[in-house]
Design an enzyme around this catalytic site. Structure first.
Site, mmCIF file in Angstrom:
data_model
loop_
_atom_site.group_PDB
_atom_site.id
_atom_site.type_symbol
_atom_site.label_atom_id
_atom_site.label_comp_id
_atom_site.label_asym_id
_atom_site.label_seq_id
_atom_site.Cartn_x
_atom_site.Cartn_y
_atom_site.Cartn_z
ATOM 1 N N GLY A 1 20.798 9.946 -33.912
ATOM 2 C CA GLY A 1 20.332 10.789 -32.808
ATOM 3 C C GLY A 1 21.036 10.435 -31.519
ATOM 4 O O GLY A 1 21.209 11.280 -30.632
ATOM 5 N N ALA A 2 21.445 9.166 -31.417
ATOM 6 C CA ALA A 2 22.099 8.730 -30.178
ATOM 7 C C ALA A 2 23.427 9.466 -29.968
ATOM 8 O O ALA A 2 23.864 9.657 -28.836
ATOM 9 C CB ALA A 2 22.296 7.226 -30.202
ATOM 10 N N GLY B 1 0.821 -1.212 0.000
ATOM 11 C CA GLY B 1 0.000 0.000 0.000
ATOM 12 C C GLY B 1 0.846 1.249 0.000
ATOM 13 O O GLY B 1 1.797 1.396 -0.782
ATOM 14 N N GLY B 2 0.498 2.174 0.894
ATOM 15 C CA GLY B 2 1.205 3.457 0.957
ATOM 16 C C GLY B 2 2.686 3.301 1.250
ATOM 17 O O GLY B 2 3.483 4.185 0.932
HETATM 18 C C1 HXC Z 1 -2.642 -2.677 11.143
HETATM 19 C C2 HXC Z 1 -1.445 -4.498 10.475
HETATM 20 C C3 HXC Z 1 -1.373 -4.005 9.166
HETATM 21 C C4 HXC Z 1 -2.001 -2.757 8.890
HETATM 22 C C5 HXC Z 1 -0.328 -5.878 9.239
HETATM 23 N N1 HXC Z 1 -0.794 -5.658 10.471
HETATM 24 N N2 HXC Z 1 -0.669 -4.885 8.411
HETATM 25 N N3 HXC Z 1 -2.081 -3.840 11.466
HETATM 26 N N4 HXC Z 1 -2.618 -2.138 9.900
HETATM 27 N N5 HXC Z 1 -1.940 -2.214 7.696
HETATM 28 C C6 HXC Z 1 -0.612 -6.508 11.654
HETATM 29 C C7 HXC Z 1 -1.390 -7.810 11.567
HETATM 30 O O1 HXC Z 1 -2.699 -7.620 12.006
HETATM 31 C C8 HXC Z 1 -0.582 -8.688 12.501
HETATM 32 O O2 HXC Z 1 -0.927 -8.379 13.819
HETATM 33 C C9 HXC Z 1 0.847 -8.216 12.289
HETATM 34 O O3 HXC Z 1 0.744 -6.905 11.722
HETATM 35 C C10 HXC Z 1 1.612 -9.078 11.347
HETATM 36 O O4 HXC Z 1 0.851 -9.254 10.170
HETATM 37 P P1 HXC Z 1 0.688 -10.670 9.449
HETATM 38 O O5 HXC Z 1 -0.399 -10.533 8.446
HETATM 39 O O6 HXC Z 1 0.544 -11.733 10.491
HETATM 40 O O7 HXC Z 1 2.113 -10.823 8.752
HETATM 41 P P2 HXC Z 1 2.474 -11.455 7.363
HETATM 42 O O8 HXC Z 1 1.773 -12.752 7.179
HETATM 43 O O9 HXC Z 1 3.962 -11.447 7.301
HETATM 44 O O10 HXC Z 1 1.875 -10.459 6.247
HETATM 45 C C11 HXC Z 1 2.375 -9.157 6.154
HETATM 46 C C12 HXC Z 1 1.491 -8.336 5.178
HETATM 47 C C13 HXC Z 1 0.009 -8.466 5.612
HETATM 48 C C14 HXC Z 1 1.700 -8.847 3.765
HETATM 49 C C15 HXC Z 1 1.992 -6.891 5.248
HETATM 50 O O11 HXC Z 1 -0.099 -8.202 7.022
HETATM 51 C C16 HXC Z 1 -0.889 -7.520 4.890
HETATM 52 O O12 HXC Z 1 -1.309 -7.778 3.743
HETATM 53 N N6 HXC Z 1 -1.254 -6.403 5.545
HETATM 54 C C17 HXC Z 1 -2.159 -5.432 5.006
HETATM 55 C C18 HXC Z 1 -1.544 -4.688 3.910
HETATM 56 C C19 HXC Z 1 -2.435 -3.591 3.459
HETATM 57 O O13 HXC Z 1 -3.384 -3.840 2.691
HETATM 58 N N7 HXC Z 1 -2.223 -2.389 4.038
HETATM 59 C C20 HXC Z 1 -3.081 -1.250 3.867
HETATM 60 C C21 HXC Z 1 -2.723 -0.656 2.556
HETATM 61 S S1 HXC Z 1 -3.644 0.740 2.207
HETATM 62 P P3 HXC Z 1 -0.934 -9.489 14.994
HETATM 63 O O14 HXC Z 1 -1.396 -8.731 16.188
HETATM 64 O O15 HXC Z 1 -1.872 -10.551 14.553
HETATM 65 O O16 HXC Z 1 0.496 -9.972 15.075
HETATM 66 C C22 HXC Z 1 -2.533 1.955 2.320
HETATM 67 C C23 HXC Z 1 -3.096 3.242 1.884
HETATM 68 C C24 HXC Z 1 -2.068 4.328 1.757
HETATM 69 O O17 HXC Z 1 -1.445 1.781 2.732
HETATM 70 C C25 HXC Z 1 -2.176 4.946 0.414
HETATM 71 C C26 HXC Z 1 -1.241 6.101 0.240
HETATM 72 C C27 HXC Z 1 -0.967 6.387 -1.224
#
Ligand code: HXC
Length: 513
Positions: free
Chosen positions: A403-404, A169-170
């Site tokens: 041109g290069a 994501g971000g």
């Molecule tokens: C809050 C989060 C989180 C998030 C992960 N965690 N991402 N908590 N916000 N964005 C937490 C999980 O709940 C978990 O907590 C711990 O971090 C570890 O995550 P896992 O999923 O167990 O780890 P893993 O299997 O290694 O996977 C990692 C990951 C996955 C690929 C990053 O967590 C994931 O897909 N996260 C979401 C990604 C996402 O969609 N983010 C938002 C994007 S939108 P616990 O307590 O269970 O250990 C965005 C908008 C900004 O960013 C745009 C700006 C241009």
């Protein structure tokens, strides 16, 4: 001990442990270091000073008030690398997946602001699940605050992003706006949306590694400039990269001590093959010019038909852009033009002199390239060179066609010194193509068209396949003996050391993006 001090010490220890022992073990099992371990290895010993260790998030939705972790998932501060000041943040995946909350963003912004005011690089060690989902728009706003600072800092202070875990994501857009991205193989990923979302939206099944692993971004997208086999290698590469770069746009490049010795390099004499269509490795030319072992290649596996990287010449950093005959004959195409342009602009931002090594048969023809926009992408490289005001030197080793020739740092677009080896061929195109066009009618009506074409080719070759016409016009300053190239370049860059050139007053140019 005073009760307050006792509490502070206890909190400090907790903060140093990050998200707890279990999570740290899990991090190690994946082959990853913790945020604090990364800082320990990257910075000079004992130099790290932490800022904001006791900061906590302010969220109370979804039970977040029950989950307070000191530092809020990011360690921020400053320290030194090789004795030079850097500002740094390291996201802690063991705390809410390193996700970015409002306060997490505030901590990063604080050190970015300090870095700008004090003119020193910012290094981000990224390991984050993106915007903290529990915080909604507060975390989105936090990202935007960082992006804004990335752009305001661009060209003022160097910004380096290491990707040391999943970045989703971000979390990928801030690195994308910094100067260099380094990814660790097999433990880091960058994607706007992960494999699950991809499957839901497009029904495409793809692994995280294939979608956004280090290899993918190093070879297919060019998103990462460097890859590392593990985290320690990544840390080593950050340290090395910084050693070529000044602290900010006002400073000259770092310089190592150097004593002039025998600067002749006989290995360059026979490097160009007799047959002009036979390839050779431009990295060998680079090795014969720069200080021993100093070449540090950027974007090594992407757009391999152009080679870019930093090196030292007589102890001083330079940036090198070279066509690469062993890949697509060194032709310019969409990706190599983008790669070259980005590198030239970085060097120009930070006062790093440019050396261009030219052996280019032209732009790659065909529908694929035209439809991908070779016109506008080739123009990026041309624009970048035209705009650059750092010392600029070119050596034409063999072909400089069409041109290069203009694009690759020719005299006409502002290069300061242009050398050519005797093997240089400077012409509108190769002898065969040229003869087929300008002698078409004569050849068609000849008794022996093939023999006449060969004769015309030889004539064209003798007239243009050399550097002397260009030297007569002053477009080439000197035709040099290849073995003397290093010595000539050391003198040329020393002569250009105090170059001052100003661009016309403007807000900014409009590079064809
Ligand atoms: C809050 C989060 C989180 C998030 C992960 N965690 N991402 N908590 N916000 N964005 C937490 C999980 O709940 C978990 O907590 C711990 O971090 C570890 O995550 P896992 O999923 O167990 O780890 P893993 O299997 O290694 O996977 C990692 C990951 C996955 C690929 C990053 O967590 C994931 O897909 N996260 C979401 C990604 C996402 O969609 N983010 C938002 C994007 S939108 P616990 O307590 O269970 O250990 C965005 C908008 C900004 O960013 C745009 C700006 C241009």
């Amino acid at each position: 001990m005073n009760k307050k001090l006792e509490l502070l010490e206890q909190k400090t220890v907790e903060a140093k442990l990050g998200g707890g022992k279990k999570r740290i073990v899990a991090q190690h099992q994946k082959g990853k270091l913790t945020a604090r371990e990364r800082l320990h290895f990257l910075l000079d010993e004992g130099s790290f000073e932490e800022i904001g260790m006791l900061v906590t998030h302010r969220s109370s939705d979804f039970g977040m008030q029950e989950q307070i972790v000191l530092g809020d998932g990011v360690v921020t501060g400053y320290g030194t690398i090789g004795g030079r000041l850097v500002y740094i943040f390291a996201q802690d995946f063991t705390v809410f997946g390193g996700s970015l909350s409002e306060t997490h963003a505030e901590k990063i912004c604080k050190i970015m602001d300090l870095a700008m005011k004090n003119g020193a690089p910012v290094i981000g060690l990224n390991d984050s699940g993106g915007a903290r989902i529990q915080e909604g728009v507060n975390s989105l706003g936090g990202y935007a605050d960082i992006f804004y600072r990335n752009v305001r800092s661009s060209g003022v202070i160097p910004q380096i992003s290491a990707i040391m875990g999943p970045c989703a994501g971000g979390a990928v857009y801030s690195p994308a706006m910094t100067d260099f991205t380094i990814m660790v193989e097999h433990t880091s990923y960058m994607f706007v949306t992960g494999p699950n979302v991809v499957k839901t939206v497009t029904n495409e099944e793809v692994s995280a590694e294939e979608l956004g692993g280090a290899h993918t971004h190093a070879t297919k997208s060019g998103v990462t400039h460097l890859t590392a086999v593990n985290e320690l290698d990544c840390i080593e590469k950050i340290r090395r990269l910084l050693s070529y770069i000044p602290q900010n746009c006002e400073e000259k490049t770092p310089r190592l001590t150097f004593e002039v010795g025998d600067e002749l390099r006989p290995q360059l004499t026979d490097l160009i093959p007799e047959n002009a269509n036979q390839p050779y490795d431009m990295r060998e030319v680079i090795g014969g010019i720069v200080d021993d072992g100093s070449f540090f290649e950027i974007h090594e596996e992407w757009a391999e038909n152009i080679v870019v990287g930093f090196a030292r010449l007589a102890g001083r950093s330079i940036g090198i852009v070279g066509n690469q005959p062993i890949s697509l004959a060194g032709v310019l195409d969409v990706n190599s033009s983008r790669k070259g342009a980005r590198f030239v602009r970085f060097c120009d931002c930070f006062n790093i002199p440019l050396l261009v090594l030219e052996d280019v048969p032209g732009f790659l023809p065909g529908t694929d390239q035209e439809w991908k926009g070779i016109i506008v992408n080739g123009a990026k490289l041309l624009y970048a060179f035209c705009e650059a005001i750092v010392p600029r030197v070119t050596v034409i080793t063999r072909k400089a066609y069409g041109g290069a020739y203009d694009v690759m740092n020719s005299k006409h677009i502002g290069a300061d010194m242009n050398f050519a080896w005797p093997s240089a061929e400077i012409a509108v195109m190769g002898a065969k193509g040229a003869s087929e066009i300008i002698f078409k009618k004569e050849i068609e009506s000849a008794d022996d068209p093939a023999a006449l074409l060969a004769e015309k080719e030889r004539g064209y070759q003798e007239t243009f396949a050399n550097p002397y016409r260009a030297a007569q016009r002053g477009f080439i300053d000197e035709v040099i003996d290849p073995k003397d190239t290093r010595r000539k370049l050391i003198k040329a860059f020393a002569m250009l050391e105090n170059k001052v050139e100003k661009l016309p007053r403007k807000k900014h140019g409009n590079i064809p993006l």
